[in-house]
Design a protein around this motif. Structure first.
Motif, mmCIF file in Angstrom:
data_model
loop_
_atom_site.group_PDB
_atom_site.id
_atom_site.type_symbol
_atom_site.label_atom_id
_atom_site.label_comp_id
_atom_site.label_asym_id
_atom_site.label_seq_id
_atom_site.Cartn_x
_atom_site.Cartn_y
_atom_site.Cartn_z
ATOM 1 N N LYS A 7 2.823 -7.021 11.568
ATOM 2 C CA LYS A 7 3.006 -5.472 11.381
ATOM 3 C C LYS A 7 3.928 -4.896 10.923
ATOM 4 O O LYS A 7 3.014 -3.801 10.188
ATOM 5 C CB LYS A 7 4.059 -5.259 12.526
ATOM 6 C CG LYS A 7 3.807 -5.321 14.415
ATOM 7 C CD LYS A 7 4.457 -4.877 15.754
ATOM 8 C CE LYS A 7 4.532 -4.929 16.431
ATOM 9 N NZ LYS A 7 3.018 -3.670 16.754
ATOM 10 N N LEU A 8 5.010 -5.606 9.929
ATOM 11 C CA LEU A 8 5.431 -5.036 8.222
ATOM 12 C C LEU A 8 3.870 -4.994 7.454
ATOM 13 O O LEU A 8 3.749 -4.004 6.511
ATOM 14 C CB LEU A 8 6.335 -5.945 7.974
ATOM 15 C CG LEU A 8 7.673 -5.318 8.874
ATOM 16 C CD1 LEU A 8 8.593 -6.742 8.322
ATOM 17 C CD2 LEU A 8 8.343 -4.164 8.179
ATOM 18 N N ASP A 9 3.408 -6.267 7.921
ATOM 19 C CA ASP A 9 1.743 -6.410 6.456
ATOM 20 C C ASP A 9 1.402 -5.145 6.533
ATOM 21 O O ASP A 9 0.703 -4.996 6.073
ATOM 22 C CB ASP A 9 0.834 -7.746 6.396
ATOM 23 C CG ASP A 9 2.109 -9.472 6.166
ATOM 24 O OD1 ASP A 9 2.944 -8.292 5.049
ATOM 25 O OD2 ASP A 9 2.209 -9.940 6.328
ATOM 26 N N SER A 10 0.460 -5.481 7.824
ATOM 27 C CA SER A 10 0.062 -4.162 7.703
ATOM 28 C C SER A 10 0.352 -2.616 7.874
ATOM 29 O O SER A 10 -0.639 -1.480 7.163
ATOM 30 C CB SER A 10 0.078 -3.727 9.607
ATOM 31 O OG SER A 10 -1.532 -2.661 10.153
ATOM 32 N N TYR A 11 1.910 -1.848 7.820
ATOM 33 C CA TYR A 11 2.207 -0.634 7.181
ATOM 34 C C TYR A 11 1.857 -0.566 6.003
ATOM 35 O O TYR A 11 1.870 -0.333 5.451
ATOM 36 C CB TYR A 11 4.000 -1.071 7.226
ATOM 37 C CG TYR A 11 4.261 0.458 7.549
ATOM 38 C CD1 TYR A 11 3.820 1.532 8.501
ATOM 39 C CD2 TYR A 11 5.172 0.140 6.106
ATOM 40 C CE1 TYR A 11 4.754 3.108 7.503
ATOM 41 C CE2 TYR A 11 5.494 1.594 5.978
ATOM 42 C CZ TYR A 11 5.485 3.059 6.604
ATOM 43 O OH TYR A 11 5.929 3.703 6.628
ATOM 44 N N ARG A 12 2.657 -1.761 5.089
ATOM 45 C CA ARG A 12 1.949 -2.386 3.428
ATOM 46 C C ARG A 12 0.996 -1.546 3.399
ATOM 47 O O ARG A 12 1.343 -1.039 2.348
ATOM 48 C CB ARG A 12 2.814 -3.646 2.998
ATOM 49 C CG ARG A 12 2.792 -4.081 2.057
ATOM 50 C CD ARG A 12 3.343 -5.421 0.816
ATOM 51 N NE ARG A 12 2.465 -6.104 1.896
ATOM 52 C CZ ARG A 12 0.959 -6.285 1.772
ATOM 53 N NH1 ARG A 12 0.554 -5.573 0.253
ATOM 54 N NH2 ARG A 12 0.400 -7.274 1.956
ATOM 55 N N THR A 13 0.419 -2.288 3.798
ATOM 56 C CA THR A 13 -1.735 -2.738 3.487
ATOM 57 C C THR A 13 -1.983 -0.909 3.269
ATOM 58 O O THR A 13 -3.023 0.377 2.871
ATOM 59 C CB THR A 13 -2.444 -3.737 4.704
ATOM 60 O OG1 THR A 13 -2.303 -4.509 4.369
ATOM 61 C CG2 THR A 13 -3.862 -2.715 4.345
ATOM 62 N N SER A 14 -1.577 -0.204 4.989
ATOM 63 C CA SER A 14 -1.922 1.032 5.160
ATOM 64 C C SER A 14 -0.601 2.267 3.614
ATOM 65 O O SER A 14 -1.533 2.812 3.897
ATOM 66 C CB SER A 14 -1.000 1.750 6.407
ATOM 67 O OG SER A 14 -0.250 1.911 6.944
ATOM 68 N N VAL B 179 13.689 -3.045 8.720
ATOM 69 C CA VAL B 179 12.899 -4.019 8.415
ATOM 70 C C VAL B 179 13.201 -5.875 8.349
ATOM 71 O O VAL B 179 12.468 -6.463 8.005
ATOM 72 C CB VAL B 179 12.492 -3.329 6.490
ATOM 73 C CG1 VAL B 179 11.510 -4.565 6.115
ATOM 74 C CG2 VAL B 179 11.180 -2.043 6.850
ATOM 75 N N ASP B 180 14.237 -5.360 7.411
ATOM 76 C CA ASP B 180 15.243 -7.112 7.348
ATOM 77 C C ASP B 180 15.427 -7.328 8.621
ATOM 78 O O ASP B 180 15.322 -8.048 8.610
ATOM 79 C CB ASP B 180 17.024 -6.342 6.993
ATOM 80 C CG ASP B 180 16.853 -6.168 5.435
ATOM 81 O OD1 ASP B 180 15.348 -5.851 4.285
ATOM 82 O OD2 ASP B 180 18.022 -5.513 4.896
ATOM 83 N N ALA B 181 16.238 -7.051 9.685
ATOM 84 C CA ALA B 181 16.169 -7.437 10.850
ATOM 85 C C ALA B 181 14.633 -8.003 11.112
ATOM 86 O O ALA B 181 14.715 -9.007 12.454
ATOM 87 C CB ALA B 181 16.257 -6.388 12.133
ATOM 88 N N MET B 182 13.549 -7.120 10.754
ATOM 89 C CA MET B 182 12.106 -7.853 11.335
ATOM 90 C C MET B 182 11.847 -9.007 11.113
ATOM 91 O O MET B 182 11.480 -10.112 10.952
ATOM 92 C CB MET B 182 11.290 -7.036 11.336
ATOM 93 C CG MET B 182 11.219 -5.530 12.042
ATOM 94 S SD MET B 182 10.082 -3.909 12.224
ATOM 95 C CE MET B 182 8.750 -4.736 12.276
ATOM 96 N N GLN B 183 12.161 -8.804 9.322
ATOM 97 C CA GLN B 183 12.114 -10.073 8.633
ATOM 98 C C GLN B 183 12.960 -11.427 9.056
ATOM 99 O O GLN B 183 12.724 -12.801 8.758
ATOM 100 C CB GLN B 183 12.477 -9.904 6.758
ATOM 101 C CG GLN B 183 11.299 -9.197 6.491
ATOM 102 C CD GLN B 183 11.832 -8.828 5.170
ATOM 103 O OE1 GLN B 183 12.690 -8.383 4.387
ATOM 104 N NE2 GLN B 183 10.535 -8.774 4.677
#
Length: 208
Positions: free
Chosen positions: A160-167, A146-150
């Protein structure tokens, strides 16, 4: 007993002086010297010499049995004149086959690369994390991913991260990955934050 120190000094001198003729010996030392410090010095000398087969040199270094050599290889990777594809392939190999600390270091470096290849690799790892299965990303390195993606900053990865958080019906990524918060981590990075980070100011109230 001074032999390793002498070999280190000679490797450093070769790199500093641009002694291209030393490249074969340095490569041999990287491959087989019994001292990991000599192997690290040889790797850095070969980097300084900008040898033409640096991709092969990196394959040797990232597969080394010693963590210090592998970390040194990862540390110099972003600055090398290798193709983006070759850099990402080296990092993916480390993440796939390394111990937890190697995977953490691999993700950290991967996040600094802003290439399309790096973005694609991070997206693939995240897909494995979400879907699970045989290639599932271990909980101990999920936050490193996650840190690497950010750090990459790609809008697609952020989505993708936002979608996962929402899910997960979570207000933050930390809550979305709350199980992973109890895994992994780095003792050395924690110590650095505790002792040296002025923003944390841990030592004002705590001692160890």
């Amino acid at each position: 007993e001074n032999a390793p120190a002498l070999r280190i000094a000679l490797a450093e001198a070769a790199g500093r002086l641009g002694a291209q003729g030393a490249a074969p010996l340095l490569t041999t030392q990287l491959q087989s010297d019994t001292s990991f410090n000599v192997r690290v010095a040889s790797l850095r000398a070969l980097q300084a010499l900008k040898v033409s087969n640096m991709e092969e040199i990196m394959k040797i270094a990232v597969a080394d049995s010693n963590a210090e050599v592998r970390r040194a290889a990862l540390g110099i990777l972003p600055s090398l004149t290798m193709s983006d594809e070759a850099k990402v392939q080296s990092l993916v190999a480390v993440i796939r086959g390394g111990a937890v600390n190697d995977q953490q270091a691999g993700f950290e470096v991967l996040g600094t690369l802003k290439s399309a290849e790096a973005e694609k690799a991070l997206a693939a790892f995240f897909e494995e994390l979400v879907v699970g299965g045989a290639g599932k990303v271990a909980p101990a390195v999920q936050l490193d991913l996650v840190d690497a993606m950010q750090a990459n900053g790609s809008p697609a990865l952020t989505a993708k991260l936002d979608s996962y958080r929402t899910s997960k019906s979570a207000d933050s990524l930390a809550l979305a990955f709350r199980d992973a918060l109890l895994q992994g981590g780095s003792v050395n990075r924690g110590r650095e934050t505790f002792v040296e980070n002025p923003a944390a100011q841990c030592t004002r109230c705590h001692t160890v």
